[in-house]
Write a protein that holds these residues in place. Structure first.
Motif, PDB file in Angstrom:
ATOM      1  N   ASP A 246       0.818  -1.212   0.000  1.00  0.00           N
ATOM      2  CA  ASP A 246       0.000   0.000   0.000  1.00  0.00           C
ATOM      3  C   ASP A 246       0.852   1.262   0.000  1.00  0.00           C
ATOM      4  N   GLY A 247       2.138   1.104  -0.255  1.00  0.00           N
ATOM      5  CA  GLY A 247       3.026   2.262  -0.314  1.00  0.00           C
ATOM      6  C   GLY A 247       3.342   2.858   1.043  1.00  0.00           C
ATOM      7  N   GLY A 248       3.324   2.024   2.068  1.00  0.00           N
ATOM      8  CA  GLY A 248       3.509   2.532   3.420  1.00  0.00           C
ATOM      9  C   GLY A 248       4.801   3.291   3.642  1.00  0.00           C
ATOM     10  N   TYR A 249       5.865   2.919   2.929  1.00  0.00           N
ATOM     11  CA  TYR A 249       7.149   3.593   3.112  1.00  0.00           C
ATOM     12  C   TYR A 249       7.218   4.933   2.381  1.00  0.00           C
ATOM     13  N   GLU A 250       6.266   5.164   1.485  1.00  0.00           N
ATOM     14  CA  GLU A 250       6.248   6.431   0.739  1.00  0.00           C
ATOM     15  C   GLU A 250       5.225   7.416   1.292  1.00  0.00           C
ATOM     16  N   SER A 252       4.146   9.594   4.085  1.00  0.00           N
ATOM     17  CA  SER A 252       4.750  10.183   5.280  1.00  0.00           C
ATOM     18  C   SER A 252       3.776  10.335   6.430  1.00  0.00           C
ATOM     19  N   GLN A 253       2.464  10.350   6.139  1.00  0.00           N
ATOM     20  CA  GLN A 253       1.505  10.563   7.223  1.00  0.00           C
ATOM     21  C   GLN A 253       1.509   9.447   8.248  1.00  0.00           C
ATOM     22  N   TYR A 254       2.062   8.294   7.896  1.00  0.00           N
ATOM     23  CA  TYR A 254       2.087   7.170   8.830  1.00  0.00           C
ATOM     24  C   TYR A 254       3.324   7.170   9.736  1.00  0.00           C
ATOM     25  N   TRP A 255       4.262   8.037   9.454  1.00  0.00           N
ATOM     26  CA  TRP A 255       5.546   7.992  10.155  1.00  0.00           C
ATOM     27  C   TRP A 255       5.654   9.133  11.150  1.00  0.00           C
ATOM     28  N   SER A 269      12.103   0.671   1.046  1.00  0.00           N
ATOM     29  CA  SER A 269      10.686   0.538   0.708  1.00  0.00           C
ATOM     30  C   SER A 269      10.112  -0.736   1.283  1.00  0.00           C
ATOM     31  N   ALA A 270      10.896  -1.398   2.160  1.00  0.00           N
ATOM     32  CA  ALA A 270      10.490  -2.639   2.812  1.00  0.00           C
ATOM     33  C   ALA A 270      11.466  -2.874   3.950  1.00  0.00           C
ATOM     34  N   PRO A 271      11.189  -3.851   4.817  1.00  0.00           N
ATOM     35  CA  PRO A 271      12.108  -4.105   5.937  1.00  0.00           C
ATOM     36  C   PRO A 271      13.509  -4.520   5.470  1.00  0.00           C
ATOM     37  N   ARG A 272      14.446  -4.331   6.367  1.00  0.00           N
ATOM     38  CA  ARG A 272      15.817  -4.758   6.113  1.00  0.00           C
ATOM     39  C   ARG A 272      15.832  -6.244   5.735  1.00  0.00           C
ATOM     40  N   LEU A 303      11.689   0.359  15.505  1.00  0.00           N
ATOM     41  CA  LEU A 303      10.565   1.019  16.178  1.00  0.00           C
ATOM     42  C   LEU A 303       9.768   1.879  15.207  1.00  0.00           C
ATOM     43  N   TYR A 304      10.469   2.621  14.336  1.00  0.00           N
ATOM     44  CA  TYR A 304       9.776   3.515  13.421  1.00  0.00           C
ATOM     45  C   TYR A 304       8.877   2.733  12.464  1.00  0.00           C
ATOM     46  N   GLU A 305       9.348   1.593  11.998  1.00  0.00           N
ATOM     47  CA  GLU A 305       8.541   0.773  11.101  1.00  0.00           C
ATOM     48  C   GLU A 305       7.328   0.194  11.828  1.00  0.00           C
ATOM     49  N   ALA A 306       7.532  -0.215  13.073  1.00  0.00           N
ATOM     50  CA  ALA A 306       6.410  -0.727  13.863  1.00  0.00           C
ATOM     51  C   ALA A 306       5.370   0.364  14.095  1.00  0.00           C
ATOM     52  N   GLN A 307       5.821   1.567  14.415  1.00  0.00           N
ATOM     53  CA  GLN A 307       4.901   2.677  14.629  1.00  0.00           C
ATOM     54  C   GLN A 307       4.141   3.024  13.350  1.00  0.00           C
ATOM     55  N   ALA A 308       4.849   3.004  12.220  1.00  0.00           N
ATOM     56  CA  ALA A 308       4.206   3.349  10.950  1.00  0.00           C
ATOM     57  C   ALA A 308       3.141   2.322  10.580  1.00  0.00           C
ATOM     58  N   TRP A 309       3.446   1.047  10.762  1.00  0.00           N
ATOM     59  CA  TRP A 309       2.432   0.033  10.467  1.00  0.00           C
ATOM     60  C   TRP A 309       1.204   0.244  11.343  1.00  0.00           C
ATOM     61  N   CYS A 310       1.430   0.517  12.616  1.00  0.00           N
ATOM     62  CA  CYS A 310       0.297   0.725  13.523  1.00  0.00           C
ATOM     63  C   CYS A 310      -0.551   1.916  13.085  1.00  0.00           C
ATOM     64  N   ALA A 311       0.100   3.015  12.672  1.00  0.00           N
ATOM     65  CA  ALA A 311      -0.653   4.179  12.212  1.00  0.00           C
ATOM     66  C   ALA A 311      -1.467   3.828  10.970  1.00  0.00           C
ATOM     67  N   TRP A 312      -0.871   3.066  10.067  1.00  0.00           N
ATOM     68  CA  TRP A 312      -1.569   2.639   8.847  1.00  0.00           C
ATOM     69  C   TRP A 312      -2.761   1.741   9.178  1.00  0.00           C
ATOM     70  N   ALA A 313      -2.590   0.869  10.162  1.00  0.00           N
ATOM     71  CA  ALA A 313      -3.627  -0.096  10.519  1.00  0.00           C
ATOM     72  C   ALA A 313      -4.646   0.457  11.505  1.00  0.00           C
ATOM     73  N   GLY A 314      -4.435   1.687  11.976  1.00  0.00           N
ATOM     74  CA  GLY A 314      -5.344   2.246  12.976  1.00  0.00           C
ATOM     75  C   GLY A 314      -5.187   1.583  14.327  1.00  0.00           C
ATOM     76  N   ARG A 315      -3.951   1.219  14.664  1.00  0.00           N
ATOM     77  CA  ARG A 315      -3.640   0.520  15.906  1.00  0.00           C
ATOM     78  C   ARG A 315      -2.568   1.311  16.656  1.00  0.00           C
ATOM     79  N   ARG A 316      -2.051   0.737  17.730  1.00  0.00           N
ATOM     80  CA  ARG A 316      -0.971   1.347  18.485  1.00  0.00           C
ATOM     81  C   ARG A 316      -0.113   0.258  19.103  1.00  0.00           C
TER      82      ARG A 316
END
Length: 408
Positions: A246-250, A252-255, A269-272, A303-316
């Motif tokens: 879904d373009g999560g790495y591009e 910015s609102q999720y980060w 554009s994806a995990p290490r 941590l930043y990737e975990a936070q971004a996924w949570c923002a995208w998913a509406g979670r924390r």
């Protein structure tokens, strides 16, 4: 919460003797795997802030045990131990408190054979002394500390093998007969829906009246937790791949602000360790490409990737108090132990904190690290505890870490 009798925290002299031998055997096996790739020579080891030259790390683990057990140090500050190291310049070479990280590549260390001989001699003398110790918390404290320290470095060796993409990494082996038995843990992969907890009070840190306790776990305190709902398992690779697609790495609102700053320094554009060939994704594990296992927890995210996924998913992310409450609830559906888990909590001291003998273990890192809870597949069973507080800087994605999420 029931006491885990397999834990090193309550191990007596006999159990500790077997566990110390097991830990040293594993440390040496990991070193040999690195040496086989040429990394016993510091000149061939990349100067990365996330690894140590393996020969230095091997010597350091033995030196630490010698310092606290054989030399009776009540402190980690220079001069706090009695007598001299078995190595003429052991203190100059292997004291992590006085040898800066960058300097570890330029030390005139003994050859690998001599360092391994030192490791064997230190362990033999420790076992001789341990055979005459009382089954007493104060008497056994330095042995338990040395064991925990070596187990942590064993895991560090393993993620160094991943970082350096060395093949032939030995799998974390089960404890041999007579060693501390592994703790039963659920290993269900991926999130299996939410578990709702009613909240309430619990004793954070558990019973600290006996056994070994890390200084950052003190002091035990009655803590209140509001009702919350948390993933039964870790966020799966499949769920994280949806974020990538879904373009999560591009987006910015999720980060977070810090996450965006980190992204600016990356071409990510994806995990290490993830890569793509056409429509197919794969990852690299210890130098070998393997297809993504969509059912397993997503691994090597920071941590930043975990936070971004949570923002995208509406979670924390859960707080560490929520995590410990859930892990200690005896709720059979709450699965942990596959990967370390990022939490929403900064690594800070609990009220009444006092540094223990290993003064550099916690205190220097408060406020600059994030707390992770749980354990990973590389964490020995004897080290696992729902009270254990791991801590790393937010950008670290080389460690064996994933995350779970909570509903808002």
């Amino acid at each position: 919460m029931t006491v885990n009798q397999a834990s090193f925290r309550h191990a007596g002299p006999r159990e500790l003797a077997v566990a110390l031998q097991d830990a040293r055997h594993y440390t040496l096996a990991l070193f040999e795997a690195l040496a086989a790739a040429g990394y016993d020579d510091a000149a061939r080891v990349p100067r990365l802030p996330i690894v140590n030259p393996p020969l230095w790390e091997l010597g350091h683990t033995a030196w630490f045990a010698e310092w606290f057990v054989l030399r009776g140090a009540l402190d980690s500050r220079p001069g706090a131990a009695s007598g001299h190291s078995l190595l003429a310049r052991g203190d100059d070479w292997f004291d992590s408190g006085t040898v800066p990280h960058a300097a570890r590549w330029t030390l005139d260390l003994p050859p690998p054979g001599a360092v391994k001989t030192y490791c064997h001699e230190v362990l033999d003398r420790i076992l001789d002394r341990l055979a005459h110790e009382a089954d007493d918390d104060l008497a056994l404290y330095p042995y338990r500390l040395a064991l925990a320290h070596e187990d942590m470095h064993g895991e560090a060796f393993l993620y160094s093998l991943q970082t350096l993409q060395s093949r032939g990494a030995p799998a974390p082996a089960p404890a041999p007969a007579g060693a501390l038995a592994p703790r039963a843990q659920s290993t269900a992969a991926g999130s299996a829906g939410d578990i709702a907890f009613p909240g309430g009070s619990f004793m954070r840190g558990g019973d600290q009246s006996r056994g070994f306790v890390f200084d950052n776990e003190r002091n035990a305190a009655l803590v209140k937790v509001a009702p919350f709902a948390i993933d039964a398992g870790l966020v799966s690779t499949a769920a994280y791949l949806d974020f990538v697609h879904d373009g999560g790495y591009e987006r910015s609102q999720y980060w977070t602000e810090a996450g965006r700053a980190w992204l600016m320094t990356q071409e990510r554009s994806a995990p290490r360790y993830w890569a793509r060939e056409g429509e197919d994704w794969y990852t690299v594990r210890f130098g070998r490409p393997v297809a993504l296992d969509l059912a397993e927890p997503v691994r090597h995210v920071n941590l930043y990737e975990a936070q971004a996924w949570c923002a995208w998913a509406g979670r924390r992310l859960p707080t560490e108090d929520e995590w410990e409450y859930a892990a200690g609830s005896n709720q059979p559906g709450f699965a942990w132990g596959q990967l370390w888990e990022w939490t929403a909590s900064a690594f800070l001291p609990f009220a009444g904190f006092e540094a223990d003998r290993y003064r550099d273990y916690s205190a220097p890192w408060f406020g600059t690290r994030q707390t992770l809870r749980g354990a990973s597949f590389a964490t020995p069973a004897r080290l696992r505890s729902p009270h254990f507080r791991n801590f790393f800087t937010p950008e670290r994605d080389d460690i064996f870490a994933g995350f779970r999420s909570c509903a808002f």
